[in-house]
Design a protein around this motif. Structure first.
Motif, PDB file in Angstrom:
ATOM      1  N   UNK A  11      22.117  20.411 -34.201  1.00 34.99           N
ATOM      2  CA  UNK A  11      22.580  21.433 -33.260  1.00 34.99           C
ATOM      3  C   UNK A  11      22.481  20.884 -31.838  1.00 34.99           C
ATOM      4  N   UNK A  12      23.365  21.404 -30.992  1.00 34.84           N
ATOM      5  CA  UNK A  12      23.382  20.955 -29.599  1.00 34.84           C
ATOM      6  C   UNK A  12      23.123  22.150 -28.693  1.00 34.84           C
ATOM      7  N   UNK A  13      22.205  21.988 -27.753  1.00 35.31           N
ATOM      8  CA  UNK A  13      21.852  23.091 -26.867  1.00 35.31           C
ATOM      9  C   UNK A  13      22.877  23.204 -25.736  1.00 35.31           C
ATOM     10  N   UNK A  14      23.495  24.397 -25.680  1.00 32.89           N
ATOM     11  CA  UNK A  14      24.528  24.613 -24.666  1.00 32.89           C
ATOM     12  C   UNK A  14      24.032  25.449 -23.497  1.00 32.89           C
ATOM     13  N   UNK A  15      23.207  26.433 -23.829  1.00 33.99           N
ATOM     14  CA  UNK A  15      22.908  27.421 -22.793  1.00 33.99           C
ATOM     15  C   UNK A  15      21.531  28.038 -23.011  1.00 33.99           C
ATOM     16  N   UNK A  16      20.814  28.236 -21.918  1.00 40.97           N
ATOM     17  CA  UNK A  16      19.516  28.898 -21.968  1.00 40.97           C
ATOM     18  C   UNK A  16      19.690  30.280 -21.345  1.00 40.97           C
ATOM     19  N   UNK A  17      19.440  31.317 -22.139  1.00 38.25           N
ATOM     20  CA  UNK A  17      19.621  32.680 -21.629  1.00 38.25           C
ATOM     21  C   UNK A  17      18.273  33.250 -21.230  1.00 38.25           C
ATOM     22  N   UNK A  18      18.186  33.717 -19.977  1.00 39.81           N
ATOM     23  CA  UNK A  18      16.923  34.267 -19.483  1.00 39.81           C
ATOM     24  C   UNK A  18      17.106  35.721 -19.078  1.00 39.81           C
ATOM     25  N   UNK A  19      15.988  36.445 -19.039  1.00 35.02           N
ATOM     26  CA  UNK A  19      16.053  37.832 -18.575  1.00 35.02           C
ATOM     27  C   UNK A  19      15.827  37.866 -17.065  1.00 35.02           C
ATOM     28  N   UNK A  20      15.761  39.068 -16.519  1.00 34.97           N
ATOM     29  CA  UNK A  20      15.643  39.234 -15.073  1.00 34.97           C
ATOM     30  C   UNK A  20      14.390  38.557 -14.518  1.00 34.97           C
ATOM     31  N   UNK A  21      13.320  38.522 -15.357  1.00 35.08           N
ATOM     32  CA  UNK A  21      12.067  37.935 -14.863  1.00 35.08           C
ATOM     33  C   UNK A  21      12.051  36.411 -15.017  1.00 35.08           C
ATOM     34  N   UNK A  22      13.101  35.869 -15.584  1.00 32.32           N
ATOM     35  CA  UNK A  22      13.145  34.420 -15.757  1.00 32.32           C
ATOM     36  C   UNK A  22      12.635  33.950 -17.098  1.00 32.32           C
ATOM     37  N   UNK A  23      12.163  34.876 -17.950  1.00 25.21           N
ATOM     38  CA  UNK A  23      11.680  34.496 -19.276  1.00 25.21           C
ATOM     39  C   UNK A  23      12.855  34.191 -20.188  1.00 25.21           C
TER      40      UNK A  23
END
Length: 605
Positions: free
Chosen positions: A472-484
């Motif tokens: 698998x290839x990492x495309x995107x890191x999704x974070x919430x409003x607090x940055x987590x």
RNA sequence: UGCCUGGUGGUGUAAUGGUAGCACAGCAGAUUCUGACUCUGCUUGUCUAGGUUCGAGUCCUAGCCGGGCAGCCA
């Protein structure tokens, strides 16, 4: 898989100075049968140090077609309890099961020594019976229903008779000195003691007084029975040692039948004799008692062959406490969860931890038998555990600290069945299916947004293989409003699946995973060493060194096949370590796994 | 300073007058769909001083340094 069959065939038969002595006696045909014994006092739980003694005594019996008796050395009712009799019996049986249980000597329930004619003389003898001869049809667990351990208390009548004999021979006397006076009269190691004023009473008076001691005429400590040996002996234990003391205390086996109880030195050698023990093996602190052991036996004119005592050094593993007094503190002060806490070196704790008996045996036998005081590296134990489990434990996928990963090119309801190997160490490994779905969990340790050098796992823009699945290839890191981080969005290269054209494609990292939808949650207890220093027992403030992180509890996600695990199973959670169900806290539908031990980790330097 | 007992790499253990070996740990490399396993290589030792002997870790002498023993516990 039978753990015994995993033992390397190259393992040499154990040899040590005690086995050398036994071998010589066998060659000389000195005894009809080699009989040893394991004689714990039922006043606490057995620990890893006892395991060494158990394996030594049962091992010698086993190697010589002999027998090893389990005997409770229960001469001090104030400290003992049936709770310990039961736990000790269970622990011994667990440790030797399948290895030496056929040489375990027990006695028919309720048996006591019987008079026999030996060499034209009358003698008492309780013939030891191997547990394999005690099997009853009502029990498939061997001797459990029809038999029980030996007890020193079985011999109280006979011991009393031997004491009378010693008195008649002028070799023992009743002393009226108080405990404090006795202590003062004993002298010190470098100064001779003084003889008690009561030392030269007549045989008649001694006989009368001793019988009255037994009848309960005197309070605790008022009088004692002592051997008449030598108050000037350089060996403290030969300075008229006490044989019997008055204790108006009921006994867990004999009830209120007795108010006088024999001391260790009197009871032990004679218990050995009565059971026909040939080699009485104990630890080195009893070395100075050996002359007394011999003195008692030799002054009774016994008709049968006398047992002999041999001593070896205790096992002390690093990072562990084995002192009974200190273990009690850990339990009493609730630093651990009872005597079977998986962090404790008690046999009950090691068993609950999930450590195979075969690994414990391999370790304690492997450390050898000497008289040298040593500190054994705990790494040797850990290696023995890993070696056993690597051969026998089924591999499973489990994620301890999950982080969500979304395979964006899979449909929400799509399931790809992957084939996972159960144990690559098997000559012909079996497999099982695991489900790959659009959403999976991976280990949070297996992702780094800012990776350190030589990081083979998942990082921004990087590729890893999901074990048994695909790259698998990492495309995107999704974070919430607090940055987590909420989720990691990846593309799966399905052409790299097993059996597919690109399955040989190499990437540096392979990580474990579970399906988010087809996995089960479970409590997992991550145990670590209980102490932070190699020799916590070296100083009095051992509690200072308790590891605050010796237990971490996590809610993990397990591959769904783990839902049907039983307490008999041992698993390797791939890339993490070895795990087993907690036999105490697991419930159907609510599994609790203990980490037995981590995998060796050369990366986490 | 009484008696008993012991001392071999970092740790544990073997060599029983004849090449100081094994395991663990550590380091380096190979391999790897487990940074595991496996494989290869490497580092590191006979408490000291005398003596006996062709030859001493081993036997002898002296010393040095540990551990154990003074419960009416085991």
């Amino acid at each position: 898989m039978n753990a015994e069959s995993n033992a390397p065939s190259t393992a040499p038969a154990p040899s040590d100075f005690i086995r050398d002595i036994v071998a010589q006696h066998v060659a000389e045909q000195r005894y009809a049968k080699i009989v040893t014994r394991f004689p714990p006092e039922p006043n606490g739980y057995l620990h890893i140090g006892h395991a060494k003694s158990i394996c030594l005594n049962f091992g010698i019996a086993r190697e010589n077609n002999g027998q090893c008796n389990l005997r409770m050395d229960d001469t001090n009712p104030a400290k003992e309890d049936v709770e310990y009799v039961d736990s000790i019996t269970a622990d011994v049986r667990w440790l030797i099961a399948g290895w030496a249980d056929h040489v375990l000597g027990l006695k028919p329930k309720g048996a006591t020594p019987a008079k026999q004619e030996v060499a034209g003389r009358e003698d008492y003898y309780l013939a030891p019976v191997p547990s394999s001869d005690l099997k009853s049809e009502t029990s498939d667990r061997g001797a459990s229903a029809a038999a029980e351990p030996f007890f020193a208390s079985d011999y109280f009548d006979q011991l009393y008779a031997y004491a009378l004999t010693l008195i008649r021979k002028g070799k023992a006397y009743v002393d009226d000195l108080s405990p404090e006076e006795t202590d003062a009269y004993r002298g010190s190691p470098d100064k001779p003691g003084r003889e008690s004023p009561w030392r030269n009473r007549s045989v008649e008076e001694n006989l009368d007084l001793f019988q009255r001691m037994r009848a309960g005429e005197f309070p605790n400590g008022a009088r004692s029975l002592r051997a008449k040996i030598d108050m000037a002996s350089p060996n403290i234990w030969l300075r008229d040692p006490l044989l019997y003391r008055i204790r108006h205390t009921p006994h867990h086996q004999t009830g209120d039948k007795w108010c006088i109880y024999p001391l260790y030195d009197f009871a032990h050698c004679l218990s050995d004799y009565l059971e026909g023990i040939t080699h009485s093996i104990c630890t080195v602190e009893f070395e100075v008692h050996r002359p007394l052991y011999d003195w008692i036996l030799e002054n009774l004119d016994l008709p049968r062959a006398l047992p002999r005592q041999y001593e070896f050094a205790k096992l002390i593993p690093s990072y562990m406490i084995v002192s009974k007094r200190r273990l009690i503190r850990l339990v009493d002060e609730k630093l651990v969860d009872g005597w079977d806490d998986p962090r404790l070196p008690t046999i009950a704790g090691l068993r609950r931890r999930g450590i195979p008996a075969s690994a414990l045996r391999r370790f304690v036998i492997g450390t050898g038998v000497t008289k040298y005081d040593s500190l054994t590296d705990i790494a040797v134990f850990e290696h023995a555990i890993r070696e056993e489990l690597n051969a026998s434990a089924a591999r499973r996928l489990a994620v301890l600290k999950p982080i969500k990963l979304v395979l964006t090119n899979l449909a929400p309801d799509e399931t790809i069945e992957c084939v996972a190997t159960n144990n690559p160490q098997d000559p012909t490994p079996t497999t099982r299916p695991v489900a790959l779905t659009r959403e999976v969990f991976i280990e949070s340790d297996d992702f780094a947004e800012v990776p350190p050098p030589k990081y083979f796992r998942l990082k921004p823009g990087g590729e890893v293989r999901l074990k048994y699945a695909c790259i698998v290839k990492l495309d995107e890191i999704v974070k919430d409003a607090s940055g987590a981080i909420v989720e990691l969005r990846c593309t799966a290269d399905l052409t790299t699946r097993s059996g597919q054209p690109n399955s040989d494609r190499k990437v540096k990292g392979t990580i474990h995973w579970v399906s988010a939808t087809q996995s089960v949650p479970a409590e997992v207890r991550l145990y670590d060493r209980l102490f932070t220093v190699p020799e916590p027992g070296a100083t009095d403030d051992f509690l200072q060194h308790v590891n605050p992180k010796s237990l971490e509890v996590v809610t993990a996600r397990l591959e769904s096949s783990l839902a049907s695990a039983t307490t008999a199973d041992r698993f390797q959670f791939e890339r993490l370590g070895y795990f087993a169900l907690d036999e105490k806290d697991s419930a159907p539908g609510k599994p609790v796994f203990n980490r037995i031990i981590t995998l060796k980790d050369t990366w986490a330097k």
